[in-house]
Motif scaffolding. Structure first.
Motif, PDB file in Angstrom:
ATOM      1  N   LEU A 143      33.288   0.044  24.288  1.00  0.00           N
ATOM      2  CA  LEU A 143      32.985  -0.856  25.530  1.00  0.00           C
ATOM      3  C   LEU A 143      32.113  -2.202  24.923  1.00  0.00           C
ATOM      4  CD1 LEU A 143      31.244   2.087  27.559  1.00  0.00           C
ATOM      5  CD2 LEU A 143      33.444   0.930  27.989  1.00  0.00           C
ATOM      6  N   ALA A 144      31.906  -2.481  23.770  1.00  0.00           N
ATOM      7  CA  ALA A 144      31.841  -3.718  23.220  1.00  0.00           C
ATOM      8  C   ALA A 144      32.663  -4.585  23.476  1.00  0.00           C
ATOM      9  CB  ALA A 144      31.029  -3.495  22.002  1.00  0.00           C
ATOM     10  N   GLU A 145      33.967  -4.142  23.611  1.00  0.00           N
ATOM     11  CA  GLU A 145      35.074  -5.213  23.646  1.00  0.00           C
ATOM     12  C   GLU A 145      35.184  -5.349  25.039  1.00  0.00           C
ATOM     13  OE1 GLU A 145      38.532  -4.594  21.155  1.00  0.00           O
ATOM     14  OE2 GLU A 145      37.522  -2.923  20.195  1.00  0.00           O
ATOM     15  N   GLU A 146      35.526  -6.742  25.438  1.00  0.00           N
ATOM     16  CA  GLU A 146      35.464  -7.001  26.924  1.00  0.00           C
ATOM     17  C   GLU A 146      36.570  -6.437  27.745  1.00  0.00           C
ATOM     18  OE1 GLU A 146      35.279 -11.243  29.566  1.00  0.00           O
ATOM     19  OE2 GLU A 146      36.013 -11.173  27.575  1.00  0.00           O
ATOM     20  N   HIS A 147      37.585  -6.488  26.929  1.00  0.00           N
ATOM     21  CA  HIS A 147      38.839  -5.593  27.946  1.00  0.00           C
ATOM     22  C   HIS A 147      38.561  -4.334  28.273  1.00  0.00           C
ATOM     23  CE1 HIS A 147      40.099  -4.994  23.838  1.00  0.00           C
ATOM     24  NE2 HIS A 147      41.030  -4.223  24.282  1.00  0.00           N
ATOM     25  N   VAL A 148      37.927  -3.679  27.125  1.00  0.00           N
ATOM     26  CA  VAL A 148      37.799  -2.255  27.488  1.00  0.00           C
ATOM     27  C   VAL A 148      36.820  -1.954  28.273  1.00  0.00           C
ATOM     28  CG1 VAL A 148      37.129  -0.131  26.369  1.00  0.00           C
ATOM     29  CG2 VAL A 148      38.504  -1.786  25.241  1.00  0.00           C
ATOM     30  N   ALA A 149      35.611  -2.896  28.382  1.00  0.00           N
ATOM     31  CA  ALA A 149      34.501  -2.763  29.349  1.00  0.00           C
ATOM     32  C   ALA A 149      35.096  -3.203  30.863  1.00  0.00           C
ATOM     33  CB  ALA A 149      33.341  -3.597  29.176  1.00  0.00           C
ATOM     34  N   ALA A 150      35.991  -3.958  30.964  1.00  0.00           N
ATOM     35  CA  ALA A 150      36.488  -4.557  32.112  1.00  0.00           C
ATOM     36  C   ALA A 150      37.359  -3.417  32.588  1.00  0.00           C
ATOM     37  CB  ALA A 150      37.293  -5.882  31.931  1.00  0.00           C
ATOM     38  N   PHE A 151      38.115  -2.642  32.050  1.00  0.00           N
ATOM     39  CA  PHE A 151      38.975  -1.605  32.399  1.00  0.00           C
ATOM     40  C   PHE A 151      37.966  -0.537  32.832  1.00  0.00           C
ATOM     41  CE2 PHE A 151      41.618   2.290  31.896  1.00  0.00           C
ATOM     42  CZ  PHE A 151      42.419   2.298  33.100  1.00  0.00           C
ATOM     43  N   ALA A 152      37.048  -0.005  32.309  1.00  0.00           N
ATOM     44  CA  ALA A 152      36.187   1.052  32.657  1.00  0.00           C
ATOM     45  C   ALA A 152      35.534   0.688  33.856  1.00  0.00           C
ATOM     46  CB  ALA A 152      35.212   1.296  31.480  1.00  0.00           C
ATOM     47  N   THR A 153      35.247  -0.543  34.047  1.00  0.00           N
ATOM     48  CA  THR A 153      34.500  -0.926  35.324  1.00  0.00           C
ATOM     49  C   THR A 153      35.417  -0.781  36.122  1.00  0.00           C
ATOM     50  OG1 THR A 153      32.796  -2.373  33.918  1.00  0.00           O
ATOM     51  CG2 THR A 153      33.099  -2.828  36.176  1.00  0.00           C
ATOM     52  N   PHE A 154      36.526  -1.534  36.015  1.00  0.00           N
ATOM     53  CA  PHE A 154      37.686  -1.512  37.294  1.00  0.00           C
ATOM     54  C   PHE A 154      37.857   0.008  37.618  1.00  0.00           C
ATOM     55  CE2 PHE A 154      42.027  -1.100  38.656  1.00  0.00           C
ATOM     56  CZ  PHE A 154      42.065  -2.082  39.376  1.00  0.00           C
ATOM     57  N   TRP A 155      38.105   0.941  36.958  1.00  0.00           N
ATOM     58  CA  TRP A 155      38.352   2.377  37.017  1.00  0.00           C
ATOM     59  C   TRP A 155      37.083   2.748  37.913  1.00  0.00           C
ATOM     60  CZ3 TRP A 155      40.591   6.194  33.476  1.00  0.00           C
ATOM     61  CH2 TRP A 155      40.854   7.260  33.841  1.00  0.00           C
ATOM     62  N   ILE A 156      35.919   2.571  37.613  1.00  0.00           N
ATOM     63  CA  ILE A 156      34.761   3.239  38.349  1.00  0.00           C
ATOM     64  C   ILE A 156      34.699   2.468  39.851  1.00  0.00           C
ATOM     65  CG2 ILE A 156      32.611   3.585  38.584  1.00  0.00           C
ATOM     66  CD1 ILE A 156      33.846   5.381  36.778  1.00  0.00           C
ATOM     67  N   GLU A 157      35.010   0.998  39.623  1.00  0.00           N
ATOM     68  CA  GLU A 157      34.923   0.125  41.264  1.00  0.00           C
ATOM     69  C   GLU A 157      36.127   0.834  42.123  1.00  0.00           C
ATOM     70  OE1 GLU A 157      35.905  -3.706  39.793  1.00  0.00           O
ATOM     71  OE2 GLU A 157      33.775  -4.166  39.510  1.00  0.00           O
ATOM     72  N   ASN A 158      37.000   1.436  41.573  1.00  0.00           N
ATOM     73  CA  ASN A 158      38.309   1.794  42.504  1.00  0.00           C
ATOM     74  C   ASN A 158      38.237   3.221  42.876  1.00  0.00           C
ATOM     75  OD1 ASN A 158      40.176  -0.493  43.188  1.00  0.00           O
ATOM     76  ND2 ASN A 158      39.488  -1.003  41.155  1.00  0.00           N
ATOM     77  N   SER A 159      37.225   3.937  42.100  1.00  0.00           N
ATOM     78  CA  SER A 159      37.054   5.427  42.132  1.00  0.00           C
ATOM     79  C   SER A 159      36.794   6.021  43.582  1.00  0.00           C
ATOM     80  CB  SER A 159      36.127   6.061  41.140  1.00  0.00           C
ATOM     81  OG  SER A 159      34.874   5.669  41.698  1.00  0.00           O
ATOM     82  N   THR A 160      36.440   4.972  44.516  1.00  0.00           N
ATOM     83  CA  THR A 160      36.342   5.463  45.729  1.00  0.00           C
ATOM     84  C   THR A 160      37.660   5.192  46.631  1.00  0.00           C
ATOM     85  OG1 THR A 160      35.217   3.463  46.370  1.00  0.00           O
ATOM     86  CG2 THR A 160      33.838   5.115  46.046  1.00  0.00           C
TER      87      THR A 160
END
Length: 347
Positions: free
Chosen positions: A294-311
């Protein structure tokens, strides 16, 4: 090794495609998919769809683990790459346990998908290698027991009957061994391997963790499509798998109602899983990013995107076939993720 890309995914074509992705040799029989950024224009969830990165993102994300979570991970990767086409996402379906043991805990992948919580020994193995898993709930599944469409003698089954059928303790050979009203025909059983979180959850919910264990004389596979095909092709067959795969094959096989002892069987559905009526086989689904990744921007961005769209009903329910998180669950997961990103030194 075949690697079939999935483009322009409709809900039905998506599951069909994910079931035909070629086998890899990394950890037994696996599936693999690399997202291609195709745009079907459906469902962007409650977030803005841009993750955490404001600029152009690039890099590779490697994901292994649960075959049950595989369709959801693939759908999220396709959506993410519509916004960030220079990020390559490799997804392998290895089973929850196989992913932890062979890929994630040794530090070879950035995420591990799981259809059950990480075990203490898996967490310890990860930590020995300097990998710190972050548990994120991403959906709810209704684990589904299926039989052949011509099995007109059974529309529902009790938890005790399931336990008797699948238990290693004097496992029955014929349907009539379980219920005298059932035919004097051999049981033909299909299910996941012992590397699967679905297998682990079934033991916990049906057989009992302190019980005799899961019978071994059945056709075991990490390919959910194979379970569907096996049951479809034999009138005497039974299997179990995640709801998403059944929901795309409702004409091919029959789902059994589950009687948890109340005397009122409940059929698996998004509604009964969400309401809590479908017991004991409704279960949470997870993805575990490594905090270090998660220290890498693209990995953190994907994880955040997934949770943003989990609803997102469009992605999680309509496209894949699981129950989305509600707003409070999403916020809880987002807070946990953001804390991990901050601790990792990410954005």
């Amino acid at each position: 090794m075949a690697d079939d890309s999935i483009r322009d995914i409709s809900r039905r074509k998506f599951i069909a495609a994910s079931g035909t992705v070629g086998a890899l040799t990394l950890a037994g029989c696996t599936q693999s998919n690399t997202g291609n950024g195709s745009d079907d224009g459906n469902g962007n969830g409650s977030g803005d769809g841009n993750g955490t990165g404001g600029g152009k993102l690039s890099g590779t994300i490697d994901i292994a683990g649960s075959s049950t979570v595989f369709p959801l991970a693939t759908a999220m990767s396709e959506k993410f790459r519509q916004e960030h086409p220079d990020v390559k996402i490799n997804i392998e379906s290895t089973g929850s346990g196989g992913g932890f043991a062979n890929h994630f805990c040794p530090g070879r992948t950035d995420f591990n998908n799981a259809s059950r919580p990480i075990k203490k020994e898996e967490k310890a193995a990860c930590e020995e290698n300097g990998v710190n898993p972050v548990e994120l709930k991403v959906a709810t599944d209704a684990l589904t027991v299926i039989v052949n469409n011509n099995a007109d003698w059974v529309d529902s089954i009790t938890v005790e009957e399931l336990k008797e059928i699948w238990s290693a303790d004097s496992p029955p050979k014929k349907w009539s061994d379980v219920n005298s009203d059932w035919p004097d025909q051999p049981l033909e059983l299909y299910g996941p391997t012992d590397a699967s979180g679905t297998y682990d959850y079934f033991i916990e919910a049906i057989i009992g963790e302190d019980g005799p264990g899961h019978r071994t004389d059945y056709s075991a596979t990490e390919q959910d499509r194979t379970i569907i095909q096996g049951v479809q092709n034999s009138e005497n067959a039974m299997g179990y798998l995640g709801f998403a795969y059944y929901s795309e094959n409702t004409d091919a096989v029959k789902a059994l109602g589950i009687d948890d002892g109340s005397g009122e069987p409940v059929k698996p559905s998004l509604e009964t899983a969400k309401s809590g009526e479908y017991t004991p086989l409704a279960r949470p689904l997870f993805t575990y990013p490594a905090k270090e990744s998660l220290a890498e921007e693209h990995v953190a961005a994907f994880a955040t995107f997934w949770i943003e769209n989990s609803t997102s009903k469009e992605i999680v329910a309509d496209q894949v076939g699981y129950v989305p998180l509600d707003d409070s669950e999403q916020q809880e997961q987002m807070d946990k993720l953001q804390s991990a990103i901050d601790e990792a030194g990410g954005n």
